[in-house]
Design a protein around this motif. Structure first.
Motif, PDB file in Angstrom:
ATOM      1  N   GLN A   9       0.855  -1.185   0.000  1.00  0.00           N
ATOM      2  CA  GLN A   9       0.000   0.000   0.000  1.00  0.00           C
ATOM      3  C   GLN A   9       0.884   1.226   0.000  1.00  0.00           C
ATOM      4  O   GLN A   9       1.661   1.441   0.934  1.00  0.00           O
ATOM      5  N   SER A  10       0.808   1.985  -1.088  1.00  0.00           N
ATOM      6  CA  SER A  10       1.465   3.299  -1.195  1.00  0.00           C
ATOM      7  C   SER A  10       2.916   3.304  -0.724  1.00  0.00           C
ATOM      8  O   SER A  10       3.304   4.120   0.110  1.00  0.00           O
ATOM      9  N   LEU A  11       3.715   2.407  -1.262  1.00  0.00           N
ATOM     10  CA  LEU A  11       5.128   2.342  -0.885  1.00  0.00           C
ATOM     11  C   LEU A  11       5.903   3.489  -1.498  1.00  0.00           C
ATOM     12  O   LEU A  11       5.831   3.725  -2.702  1.00  0.00           O
ATOM     13  N   THR A  12       6.662   4.195  -0.667  1.00  0.00           N
ATOM     14  CA  THR A  12       7.592   5.193  -1.208  1.00  0.00           C
ATOM     15  C   THR A  12       8.970   4.984  -0.584  1.00  0.00           C
ATOM     16  O   THR A  12       9.106   4.531   0.557  1.00  0.00           O
ATOM     17  N   LYS A  13       9.990   5.285  -1.383  1.00  0.00           N
ATOM     18  CA  LYS A  13      11.367   5.209  -0.908  1.00  0.00           C
ATOM     19  C   LYS A  13      12.194   6.207  -1.705  1.00  0.00           C
ATOM     20  O   LYS A  13      12.199   6.188  -2.931  1.00  0.00           O
ATOM     21  N   THR A  14      12.876   7.089  -1.006  1.00  0.00           N
ATOM     22  CA  THR A  14      13.751   8.031  -1.706  1.00  0.00           C
ATOM     23  C   THR A  14      15.184   7.837  -1.231  1.00  0.00           C
ATOM     24  O   THR A  14      15.435   7.464  -0.079  1.00  0.00           O
ATOM     25  N   LEU A  21      11.011   4.495  -5.150  1.00  0.00           N
ATOM     26  CA  LEU A  21       9.653   3.945  -5.184  1.00  0.00           C
ATOM     27  C   LEU A  21       8.691   5.108  -4.986  1.00  0.00           C
ATOM     28  O   LEU A  21       8.835   5.886  -4.038  1.00  0.00           O
ATOM     29  N   ALA A  22       7.729   5.230  -5.882  1.00  0.00           N
ATOM     30  CA  ALA A  22       6.801   6.359  -5.845  1.00  0.00           C
ATOM     31  C   ALA A  22       5.371   5.838  -5.771  1.00  0.00           C
ATOM     32  O   ALA A  22       4.760   5.554  -6.797  1.00  0.00           O
ATOM     33  N   ASP A  23       4.867   5.651  -4.553  1.00  0.00           N
ATOM     34  CA  ASP A  23       3.475   5.248  -4.367  1.00  0.00           C
ATOM     35  C   ASP A  23       3.136   3.938  -5.091  1.00  0.00           C
ATOM     36  O   ASP A  23       2.282   3.901  -5.969  1.00  0.00           O
ATOM     37  N   VAL A  24       3.840   2.892  -4.715  1.00  0.00           N
ATOM     38  CA  VAL A  24       3.643   1.597  -5.388  1.00  0.00           C
ATOM     39  C   VAL A  24       2.572   0.770  -4.687  1.00  0.00           C
ATOM     40  O   VAL A  24       2.636   0.535  -3.481  1.00  0.00           O
ATOM     41  N   ASN A  25       1.593   0.356  -5.473  1.00  0.00           N
ATOM     42  CA  ASN A  25       0.543  -0.548  -4.988  1.00  0.00           C
ATOM     43  C   ASN A  25       0.507  -1.766  -5.892  1.00  0.00           C
ATOM     44  O   ASN A  25       0.163  -1.648  -7.064  1.00  0.00           O
ATOM     45  N   ILE A  26       0.884  -2.907  -5.345  1.00  0.00           N
ATOM     46  CA  ILE A  26       0.726  -4.135  -6.124  1.00  0.00           C
ATOM     47  C   ILE A  26       0.248  -5.255  -5.207  1.00  0.00           C
ATOM     48  O   ILE A  26       0.452  -5.214  -3.989  1.00  0.00           O
ATOM     49  N   ALA A  27      -0.384  -6.231  -5.819  1.00  0.00           N
ATOM     50  CA  ALA A  27      -0.845  -7.416  -5.080  1.00  0.00           C
ATOM     51  C   ALA A  27      -0.510  -8.635  -5.913  1.00  0.00           C
ATOM     52  O   ALA A  27      -0.706  -8.636  -7.124  1.00  0.00           O
ATOM     53  N   VAL A  28       0.028  -9.647  -5.255  1.00  0.00           N
ATOM     54  CA  VAL A  28       0.422 -10.878  -5.945  1.00  0.00           C
ATOM     55  C   VAL A  28      -0.330 -12.041  -5.318  1.00  0.00           C
ATOM     56  O   VAL A  28      -0.323 -12.207  -4.094  1.00  0.00           O
ATOM     57  N   GLN A  29      -0.987 -12.813  -6.166  1.00  0.00           N
ATOM     58  CA  GLN A  29      -1.760 -13.967  -5.671  1.00  0.00           C
ATOM     59  C   GLN A  29      -0.856 -15.186  -5.517  1.00  0.00           C
ATOM     60  O   GLN A  29       0.135 -15.322  -6.244  1.00  0.00           O
ATOM     61  N   ARG A  30      -1.224 -16.061  -4.596  1.00  0.00           N
ATOM     62  CA  ARG A  30      -0.492 -17.297  -4.384  1.00  0.00           C
ATOM     63  C   ARG A  30      -0.436 -18.112  -5.677  1.00  0.00           C
ATOM     64  O   ARG A  30      -1.424 -18.245  -6.378  1.00  0.00           O
ATOM     65  N   GLY A  31       0.753 -18.609  -5.997  1.00  0.00           N
ATOM     66  CA  GLY A  31       0.904 -19.445  -7.182  1.00  0.00           C
ATOM     67  C   GLY A  31       1.223 -18.684  -8.455  1.00  0.00           C
ATOM     68  O   GLY A  31       1.479 -19.288  -9.493  1.00  0.00           O
TER      69      GLY A  31
END
Ligand SMILES: Nc1ncnc2c1ncn2[C@@H]1O[C@H](COP(=O)(O)OP(=O)(O)OP(=O)(O)O)[C@@H](O)[C@H]1O
Ligand SMILES: [Mg+2]
Length: 231
Positions: A9-14, A21-31
């Motif tokens: 949820q909303s990952l940032t890293k400078t 990382l600029a506001d990264v939202n991703i979801a990965v399903q099992r498998g």
């Protein structure tokens, strides 16, 4: 609705003026097997390391939900807890296997289990089993310098799988291999992860590697620009 094995949820890293990382939202399903692609410096390794709890983001959340249930907020854990999570639940494969040259192939693999408390004999047996499954039977006693690049990467894959890791992170695992060897290593990586019900995230510059994955996430300037979930 399936609960993703890992999501952000909303990952940032400078880093200074660099937005890794600029506001990264991703979801990965099992498998799933997910290829992460993008130009050099776009933030792929930063994303992988943040998902795996190696790098702490400036803000945002990473949540890992193991098969047994019970969501783990990776970003809320301290360094020691994250280290344990990496050892017990995650597997890693890097461009150069980062194997220990003084140990034999089978000892390199078994070590991952011994660090988690397995007895040496059981760990070596289990490691030999993984070597056989990955086409490395007979090479158990070789030192890493006595293996080809593709064989060494398959040892690294066995090491990533031997602990029963649910989630396998690979950062350009075929980056140093020719295309035929790269294909063999990817077959081994896919079979040993998603083929066993595990989940694979693989950073790559190689479209042939991405084509073997179930989908591709594109990263540009720290942003995920296309993470289309298959219909
Ligand atoms: N520890 C660090 N200190 C300072 N800057 C960093 C650090 N790690 C990464 N960066 C910067 O963050 C940006 C993203 O780096 P990252 O390593 O994630 O890129 P990448 O997409 O993996 O690139 P490559 O394909 O070359 O491996 C780059 O501009 C990089 O220089
Ligand atoms: Mg990188």
């Amino acid at each position: 609705m399936n609960i993703p094995v890992i999501e952000t949820q909303s990952l940032t890293k400078t880093y200074g003026a660099t937005m890794a990382l600029a506001d990264v939202n991703i979801a990965v399903q099992r498998g799933e097997s997910v290829a992460i692609m993008g130009a050099s410096g776009s933030g792929k390794t930063t994303l992988l390391h943040t998902l795996a709890g190696i790098t702490a983001p400036d803000s945002g959340k990473v949540t890992f939900t193991p098969a047994a249930g019970g969501a783990v907020e990776v970003t809320a854990k301290n360094e020691r807890e994250r280290s344990r999570l990496r050892r017990e639940s995650f597997g890693f494969v890097f461009q150069q296997g980062l194997l220990i040259p003084e140990l034999t192939a089978v000892e390199n693999i078994a070590l991952a289990m011994m660090i988690n408390g397995s007895a040496r004999k059981a760990a070596l047996e289990h490691a030999s089993g993984w070597m056989a499954s990955l086409g490395l039977a007979g090479l158990e006693e070789r030192r890493i310098g006595e293996l080809s690049g593709g064989q060494a990467q398959r040892v690294a894959i066995a090491r990533a799988q031997v602990t029963g890791a649910e989630l396998v992170f690979a950062d350009e695992p075929t980056g140093a291999l020719d295309s035929r060897t790269s294909g063999e290593v990817m077959d081994a990586l896919i079979w040993s992860s998603t083929g066993q019900g595990r989940t694979l995230l693989v950073v790559t510059h190689d479209p042939d590697v991405a084509a073997r994955c179930s989908r591709t996430v594109h990263v540009r300037d720290g942003s995920v620009v296309d993470a289309a979930v298959p219909a």
